[in-house]
Design an enzyme around this catalytic site. Structure first.
Site, PDB file in Angstrom:
ATOM      1  N   SER A 111      34.460  22.333  42.084  1.00 35.23           N
ATOM      2  CA  SER A 111      33.682  22.441  43.304  1.00 35.23           C
ATOM      3  C   SER A 111      32.459  23.344  43.064  1.00 35.23           C
ATOM      4  CB  SER A 111      34.571  22.962  44.451  1.00 35.23           C
ATOM      5  OG  SER A 111      33.924  22.850  45.696  1.00 35.23           O
ATOM      6  N   GLU A 209      32.234  14.001  40.918  1.00 36.99           N
ATOM      7  CA  GLU A 209      33.043  13.931  42.140  1.00 36.99           C
ATOM      8  C   GLU A 209      32.279  14.618  43.250  1.00 36.99           C
ATOM      9  OE1 GLU A 209      34.755  16.531  44.032  1.00 36.99           O
ATOM     10  OE2 GLU A 209      33.762  18.095  42.879  1.00 36.99           O
ATOM     11  N   HIS A 279      38.196  16.674  45.149  1.00 40.51           N
ATOM     12  CA  HIS A 279      38.796  17.454  46.233  1.00 40.51           C
ATOM     13  C   HIS A 279      40.012  16.713  46.779  1.00 40.51           C
ATOM     14  CE1 HIS A 279      34.966  19.487  45.839  1.00 40.51           C
ATOM     15  NE2 HIS A 279      35.378  20.427  46.657  1.00 40.51           N
TER      16      HIS A 279
END
Length: 313
Positions: A111, A209, A279
């Site tokens: 992230s 992602e 996630h």
């Protein structure tokens, strides 16, 4: 024989370089669970936040440098992502973090942590790893079996392989590609274009992602990477999970599949979907900056590290 977790005896430094706790109790439960497995945790993560951040820039920066200075850690993990590392990139002592990696310490996260991981690679050439975060993955106890197994493998000194079924069957497309595996969160990677914190990788295996980004935003970010010459310089684009977005009435069939089909029409670089990374609960450990081989056949893909062992401290 009963399974002996690699968490037992693992010395882990916990830092909070990005967002504030979403739930302090969740973080505390995670720390209790990890210690119950035998992990030796050290942290100075504050319970009180500063604005949307876990602490002020100075405190978060000091946490990174303190962890990097430790000579007794097997791994450094983050509490969670969010936002905040972009504010610190020009003040991080990259040489200090690189020395930690060279001692065998594994820096683990994803992230917002993508910014530090790519910066570390660009500035020093040192690798890091995607993997679980403290609160999201351990706050409710034992994490997803894949996530835990991959993380335990890393802690034991083995860089794991990962295989998956591709949503778009590759039955007629056999790939066998080797190169530097790199990437991470798409928004964070795109934000580093034109800065000294984005590695210059050609003929690499790029994985991506994101979360809560509508397909048109994903497509727009991919255009930025394309116009910057990043996408077409790779051997393959590996798509992880793009989760938690909502369709709108204006879409009329425009979705993630449409985005990927569009890019297959623009790129000669193959696009492989379905990597268990993002996630989502099931998350592979990936060595960002290490050499891997990607193979596909019959709708199944597999990533294997070319150097499967990691030096342990």
């Amino acid at each position: 024989m009963p399974h002996i977790s690699a968490l037992k005896g693992a010395r882990i430094g916990v830092i909070a370089p990005s967002g504030a706790h979403l739930d302090v109790q969740e973080f505390e439960r995670a720390m209790v669970w990890l210690r119950a497995q035998g992990a030796i945790l050290s942290t100075s993560v504050p319970s009180e936040s500063y604005q949307r951040f876990s602490a002020t820039d100075e405190v978060r920066l000091a946490g990174i440098h303190e962890a990097a200075s430790r000579t007794d850690l097997d791994a450094v993990m983050i509490t969670r992502g969010g936002y905040g590392l972009s504010r610190l990139l020009d003040r991080i002592d990259w040489g200090l973090v690189a020395q930690s990696v060279q001692r065998g310490c594994r820096w683990v996260g994803y992230s917002d942590f993508t910014a530090l991981q790519l910066g570390l690679m660009a500035q020093t050439g040192q690798p890091s790893f995607t993997g679980p975060t403290i609160s999201a993955d351990f706050g409710e106890g034992k994490p997803h079996p894949l996530t835990l197994a991959q993380f335990e493998s890393l802690l034991s000194g083995r860089i794991p392989s990962v295989s998956w079924s591709c949503p778009v069957a590759l039955t007629d497309q056999r790939l066998s590609l080797e190169g530097t595996l790199w990437g991470g969160n798409l928004a964070m990677l795109t934000s580093l274009v034109g800065t000294p914190y984005l590695p210059s990788i050609s003929q690499g295996l790029l994985y991506l992602e994101d979360v809560s980004e509508h397909p048109y935003r994903i497509e727009r970010m991919l255009h930025q990477l394309y116009f910057a010459g990043v996408l077409q310089a790779q051997k393959v684009i590996i798509m992880g999970e793009f989760s938690n977005w909502k369709p709108s009435p204006q879409d009329r069939g425009y979705d993630l599949a449409a985005v990927f089909d569009y890019w297959r029409g623009r790129l000669s670089v193959p696009i492989v979907e379905g990597l268990p990374f993002g996630h989502v609960p099931a998350r592979a450990v990936l060595g960002l900056g290490l050499e891997y081989r990607l193979r596909t056949s019959g709708g199944v893909a597999q990533l294997d590290p070319l150097r499967p062992a990691w030096p342990t401290s």
